[in-house]
Design a protein around this motif. Structure first.
Motif, PDB file in Angstrom:
ATOM      1  N   HIS A 134       0.830  -1.198   0.000  1.00 39.62           N
ATOM      2  CA  HIS A 134       0.000   0.000   0.000  1.00 39.62           C
ATOM      3  C   HIS A 134       0.875   1.263   0.000  1.00 39.62           C
ATOM      4  O   HIS A 134       0.597   2.242  -0.705  1.00 39.62           O
ATOM      5  N   TYR A 135       1.933   1.209   0.779  1.00 44.37           N
ATOM      6  CA  TYR A 135       2.911   2.318   0.833  1.00 44.37           C
ATOM      7  C   TYR A 135       3.490   2.577  -0.560  1.00 44.37           C
ATOM      8  O   TYR A 135       3.513   3.723  -1.034  1.00 44.37           O
ATOM      9  N   MET A 156       1.056   4.198  -2.806  1.00 41.65           N
ATOM     10  CA  MET A 156       0.922   5.634  -2.527  1.00 41.65           C
ATOM     11  C   MET A 156       2.066   6.424  -3.160  1.00 41.65           C
ATOM     12  O   MET A 156       1.868   7.513  -3.692  1.00 41.65           O
ATOM     13  N   HIS A 211      -6.073   8.951   1.666  1.00 45.37           N
ATOM     14  CA  HIS A 211      -5.434   8.111   2.686  1.00 45.37           C
ATOM     15  C   HIS A 211      -5.256   8.802   4.030  1.00 45.37           C
ATOM     16  O   HIS A 211      -4.663   8.217   4.940  1.00 45.37           O
ATOM     17  N   GLY A 212      -5.717  10.031   4.160  1.00 48.10           N
ATOM     18  CA  GLY A 212      -5.514  10.764   5.401  1.00 48.10           C
ATOM     19  C   GLY A 212      -4.188  11.496   5.377  1.00 48.10           C
ATOM     20  O   GLY A 212      -3.239  11.093   4.686  1.00 48.10           O
ATOM     21  N   PRO A 243      -1.716  11.957   7.760  1.00 49.70           N
ATOM     22  CA  PRO A 243      -0.466  11.372   8.257  1.00 49.70           C
ATOM     23  C   PRO A 243       0.249  10.504   7.236  1.00 49.70           C
ATOM     24  O   PRO A 243       1.455  10.685   6.982  1.00 49.70           O
ATOM     25  N   LEU A 244      -0.470   9.588   6.587  1.00 54.23           N
ATOM     26  CA  LEU A 244       0.176   8.712   5.604  1.00 54.23           C
ATOM     27  C   LEU A 244       0.655   9.506   4.387  1.00 54.23           C
ATOM     28  O   LEU A 244       1.677   9.174   3.791  1.00 54.23           O
ATOM     29  N   ILE A 302       1.708  12.719   4.368  1.00 52.45           N
ATOM     30  CA  ILE A 302       2.949  13.438   4.712  1.00 52.45           C
ATOM     31  C   ILE A 302       4.135  12.483   4.579  1.00 52.45           C
ATOM     32  O   ILE A 302       5.165  12.795   3.976  1.00 52.45           O
ATOM     33  N   ASN A 303       3.965  11.290   5.137  1.00 57.35           N
ATOM     34  CA  ASN A 303       5.052  10.313   5.116  1.00 57.35           C
ATOM     35  C   ASN A 303       5.395   9.877   3.689  1.00 57.35           C
ATOM     36  O   ASN A 303       6.567   9.727   3.340  1.00 57.35           O
ATOM     37  N   HIS A 313       7.514  16.394  11.470  1.00 54.20           N
ATOM     38  CA  HIS A 313       6.462  15.712  10.705  1.00 54.20           C
ATOM     39  C   HIS A 313       5.731  14.675  11.559  1.00 54.20           C
ATOM     40  O   HIS A 313       4.509  14.542  11.484  1.00 54.20           O
ATOM     41  N   GLU A 342       1.817  14.076  12.246  1.00 52.94           N
ATOM     42  CA  GLU A 342       1.196  12.792  11.909  1.00 52.94           C
ATOM     43  C   GLU A 342       0.486  12.192  13.124  1.00 52.94           C
ATOM     44  O   GLU A 342      -0.564  11.576  13.007  1.00 52.94           O
ATOM     45  N   GLN A 373       7.426   3.929   9.655  1.00 52.17           N
ATOM     46  CA  GLN A 373       6.453   4.968   9.974  1.00 52.17           C
ATOM     47  C   GLN A 373       5.126   4.672   9.268  1.00 52.17           C
ATOM     48  O   GLN A 373       4.056   4.852   9.852  1.00 52.17           O
ATOM     49  N   HIS A 374       5.208   4.200   8.032  1.00 46.79           N
ATOM     50  CA  HIS A 374       3.971   3.867   7.320  1.00 46.79           C
ATOM     51  C   HIS A 374       3.207   2.748   8.039  1.00 46.79           C
ATOM     52  O   HIS A 374       1.987   2.819   8.180  1.00 46.79           O
ATOM     53  N   LEU A 425       1.611   4.281  11.194  1.00 45.34           N
ATOM     54  CA  LEU A 425       0.515   5.205  10.892  1.00 45.34           C
ATOM     55  C   LEU A 425      -0.662   4.510  10.227  1.00 45.34           C
ATOM     56  O   LEU A 425      -1.817   4.870  10.451  1.00 45.34           O
ATOM     57  N   GLU A 447      -4.470   4.672  11.215  1.00 38.56           N
ATOM     58  CA  GLU A 447      -5.456   5.132  10.222  1.00 38.56           C
ATOM     59  C   GLU A 447      -6.579   4.113  10.043  1.00 38.56           C
ATOM     60  O   GLU A 447      -7.745   4.476   9.948  1.00 38.56           O
TER      61      GLU A 447
END
Lengths: 329, 329
Positions: free
Chosen positions: A24-25, A28, A101-102, A104-105, A107-108, B81, B85, B144-145, B148, B152
């Motif tokens: 998923h990461y 994105m 995805h919101g 937080p995700l 930004i990352n 960040h 988040e 981090q993903h 988060l 989420e």
């Protein structure tokens, strides 16, 4: 961007994430680049590399391709963060990443693409490229701060000169100056000093054109919501010019809306303001200003290219830049 | 961090912004670094450089100092960040940056510090340092993903192994593995392959210790809100262990709170859950797990350092790492 740059940029990412969340990461990270940006800046970089004598198939060209891919990665991570900062709804005709995805995700994901950008710069192996990217992003972040701090502090007591300084920092470096310079250094040539002034003028023309399109563009072509800048409370040359001469009640109605956060703005009043702007002479004023800047920039560039290794490529580049400043999407 | 690293890191920023908004921008960039982080990671990097024979005053040491400054800049942009988040309230005893200036300006300030981090890496002139930073940040962003995305998607059907993989990615690389490796390459020595497994174990011990302190630390020393992880819905070894054996009504109360966004959580119930966790055996379980990991990591490191150029420095480093895993702030 051209398909070979997209696949080059994405080739830096691992193919598999190893677990569903990391798949998923990676999706994105691939999302914005795959939405098909126009690749304006990478094309300008490659055109500049050709002007300076880099030939496809050579190591210099390979370096230019990596830098062009890096510039596209830059554009994409910045757009992810920009869309959050402006709370934009759409990007390239689809919902903005943080709306899917919101925040937080998203930004990352932007941070991760930022790192892949440096990886692409590093892969280029072009001496001096890292310094160019450092300068480019410093200026862009400074311009972005100006823009965002005016929104944050509801600052409308601004002169046209304030807007122009913001645009030079926020747009001109990464849109024109850095692509021109990076193309030169990829070809092993020291960048012409006039690229800076040319780029400042052309970048300004480019941004004003974008501001105009945001008000009267074709939604199908433009990819962002028409009028979005008003909802986001963006300063533009059009608005600042209009404000300076607007009738008191219209000015008050405008400033009253601009004090509100985006969700609290009244869509009916915003539509009305949108019409006032279109009916005023301020769009034409801004267009004229952009054209004058484009002319200045193009003249500087023509002069700088007089002794360019590839005169034909120089003519092509000038034509492409001319089109940019008058584009309709 | 030690003062010379702070001034080195901040020396990369322009002294003056040229206009009030950009003065404000520079203040935002200096804020987190000036709040006085402990500098754990930069100290570990410098200790590793000494172990591998880099002597203060030499070019190798100068390179190590730039890399140490870069690591601190990394920590600081990531924290800016991170705090957005996680919507954290505090950082180092003061309001988080986005709570002072709003999310848009804080995202941009984090991006800007990120770029200054690469500038510090570049200044080090240490061959291979760029690759180390690229790998380190890729792993951190992946971890981090994971973290988060669980928040989420309200994902609580997790095993301890999931948490441990997240922590290895999110914490171990930048806290232990990268500092050890960067110290070695700054000294011109190829990093020992055992640094990876040692760092994974020690980083895990370090993060679990942090999770424990978040529940029972001394607020004056800890610098973040005690119990903040519960409000932010963080997965920890403590919580996952407790969930696996909790009574049905307690488990339901917990999951019901975790479905809510932070502002909608019931502080009374969160306090109650906090007490349940402290009264359960799960804090001890996590502490024991952390101690075992620390032991494994330290043994691997001792072995790796057997032929280190500077045996005294190696003993110091091992002592410092031992303290880290049992620290109380």
């Amino acid at each position: 961007m051209r398909p070979e740059l997209l696949s080059r940029a994405l080739s830096l990412l691992p193919e598999r994430g190893g677990r569903p969340e990391l798949e998923h990461y990676l999706e994105m990270l691939r999302d914005y680049p795959q939405r098909g940006g126009k690749g304006i800046r990478s094309e300008l970089l490659l055109a500049s590399a050709r002007v300076h004598g880099a030939r496809p198939g050579t190591p210099a060209w390979e370096g230019a391709l990596w830098l062009a891919a890096a510039l596209e990665l830059f554009q994409n991570w910045v757009l992810i963060h920009d869309d959050i900062e402006d709370d934009s709804e759409e990007r390239r005709g689809q919902p903005a990443l943080h709306r899917l995805h919101g925040t937080p995700l998203a930004i990352n994901a932007g941070d991760a693409l930022h790192v892949y950008m440096w990886e692409a710069v590093h892969r280029s192996g072009v001496p001096g490229a890292m310094e160019e990217f450092l300068t480019m992003i410093h200026r862009t972040a400074e311009g972005q701060h100006l823009d965002l701090s005016w929104v944050e502090h509801r600052e409308w007591a601004l002169q046209e000169a304030d807007y122009l300084q913001m645009v030079e920092l926020k747009t001109s470096y990464y849109t024109v100056i850095a692509p021109l310079r990076l193309g030169a250094i990829a070809a092993g040539v020291s960048p012409h000093p006039a690229f800076r002034d040319a780029g400042l003028a052309l970048g300004t023309a480019f941004q004003i054109r974008d501001d105009v399109l945001n008000l009267l563009g074709d939604p199908a072509k433009y990819g962002k919501e028409i009028g979005g800048d008003l909802l986001e409370g963006k300063r533009t040359l059009i608005v600042l010019h209009w404000l300076a001469g607007a009738e008191v009640d219209q000015k008050e109605a405008f400033l009253e809306q601009m004090l509100r956060n985006r969700p609290d703005k009244d869509p009916g009043v915003i539509d009305e303001i949108h019409r006032w702007l279109l009916d005023s002479g301020s769009v034409n004023y801004a267009q004229d200003y952009a054209h004058a800047q484009a002319r200045v920039g193009l003249e500087l560039l023509e002069e700088a290219f007089q002794h360019a290794p590839d005169a034909g490529a120089a003519q092509e580049l000038l034509g492409a830049v001319r089109e940019l400043a008058t584009r309709d999407a």
